[in-house]
Design a protein around this motif. Structure first.
Motif, PDB file in Angstrom:
ATOM      1  N   LEU A   8       0.835  -1.198   0.000  1.00  0.00           N
ATOM      2  CA  LEU A   8       0.000   0.000   0.000  1.00  0.00           C
ATOM      3  C   LEU A   8       0.869   1.246   0.000  1.00  0.00           C
ATOM      4  CD1 LEU A   8      -2.448  -1.101   2.844  1.00  0.00           C
ATOM      5  CD2 LEU A   8      -2.761  -1.382   0.376  1.00  0.00           C
ATOM      6  N   ARG A   9       0.495   2.207  -0.820  1.00  0.00           N
ATOM      7  CA  ARG A   9       1.202   3.492  -0.838  1.00  0.00           C
ATOM      8  C   ARG A   9       0.647   4.385   0.263  1.00  0.00           C
ATOM      9  NH1 ARG A   9       4.203   4.420  -5.479  1.00  0.00           N
ATOM     10  NH2 ARG A   9       5.076   6.007  -4.126  1.00  0.00           N
ATOM     11  N   THR A  12      -3.105   5.560   0.733  1.00  0.00           N
ATOM     12  CA  THR A  12      -3.993   4.466   1.129  1.00  0.00           C
ATOM     13  C   THR A  12      -3.798   4.130   2.600  1.00  0.00           C
ATOM     14  OG1 THR A  12      -3.872   3.591  -1.121  1.00  0.00           O
ATOM     15  CG2 THR A  12      -4.710   2.103   0.592  1.00  0.00           C
ATOM     16  N   LYS A  15      -5.542   6.699   4.630  1.00  0.00           N
ATOM     17  CA  LYS A  15      -6.996   6.511   4.588  1.00  0.00           C
ATOM     18  C   LYS A  15      -7.429   5.360   5.494  1.00  0.00           C
ATOM     19  CE  LYS A  15      -8.757   7.342   0.654  1.00  0.00           C
ATOM     20  NZ  LYS A  15      -9.178   7.316  -0.743  1.00  0.00           N
ATOM     21  N   ILE A  16      -6.702   4.252   5.459  1.00  0.00           N
ATOM     22  CA  ILE A  16      -7.046   3.075   6.262  1.00  0.00           C
ATOM     23  C   ILE A  16      -6.891   3.363   7.751  1.00  0.00           C
ATOM     24  CG2 ILE A  16      -6.299   0.732   6.875  1.00  0.00           C
ATOM     25  CD1 ILE A  16      -5.637   0.341   3.879  1.00  0.00           C
ATOM     26  N   GLN A  48       0.262  -4.666   3.188  1.00  0.00           N
ATOM     27  CA  GLN A  48      -1.138  -4.572   3.596  1.00  0.00           C
ATOM     28  C   GLN A  48      -1.414  -5.400   4.844  1.00  0.00           C
ATOM     29  OE1 GLN A  48      -4.006  -6.275   0.881  1.00  0.00           O
ATOM     30  NE2 GLN A  48      -5.569  -4.822   1.548  1.00  0.00           N
TER      31      GLN A  48
END
Length: 62
Positions: A8-9, A12, A15-16, A48
């Motif tokens: 994941l960049r 992201t 956001k998570i 992730q």
């Protein structure tokens, strides 16, 4: 059969987790957040599975 890890960049991850960029890096410095993986000279990402585990662990602490 092996599964390919999903990376994941930063947007992201932000956001998570709901965390700001500066908070993520501060927690990384304190070894309280998963470390990034270097993809190239200027690109990094986070596994992730490690981010999901971190989120699950944090939700149990609260």
């Amino acid at each position: 059969m092996q599964t390919v890890p999903v990376l994941l960049r930063l947007p992201t991850v932000m956001k998570i987790t709901g965390l700001a960029r500066s908070t993520i890096y501060k927690l990384m410095d304190q070894r309280e957040f998963p470390q990034q993986v270097k993809l190239s000279r200027r690109a990094v990402a986070w596994p992730q599975a490690e981010i999901q585990t971190w989120v699950e662990t944090r939700s149990r602490v609260q």
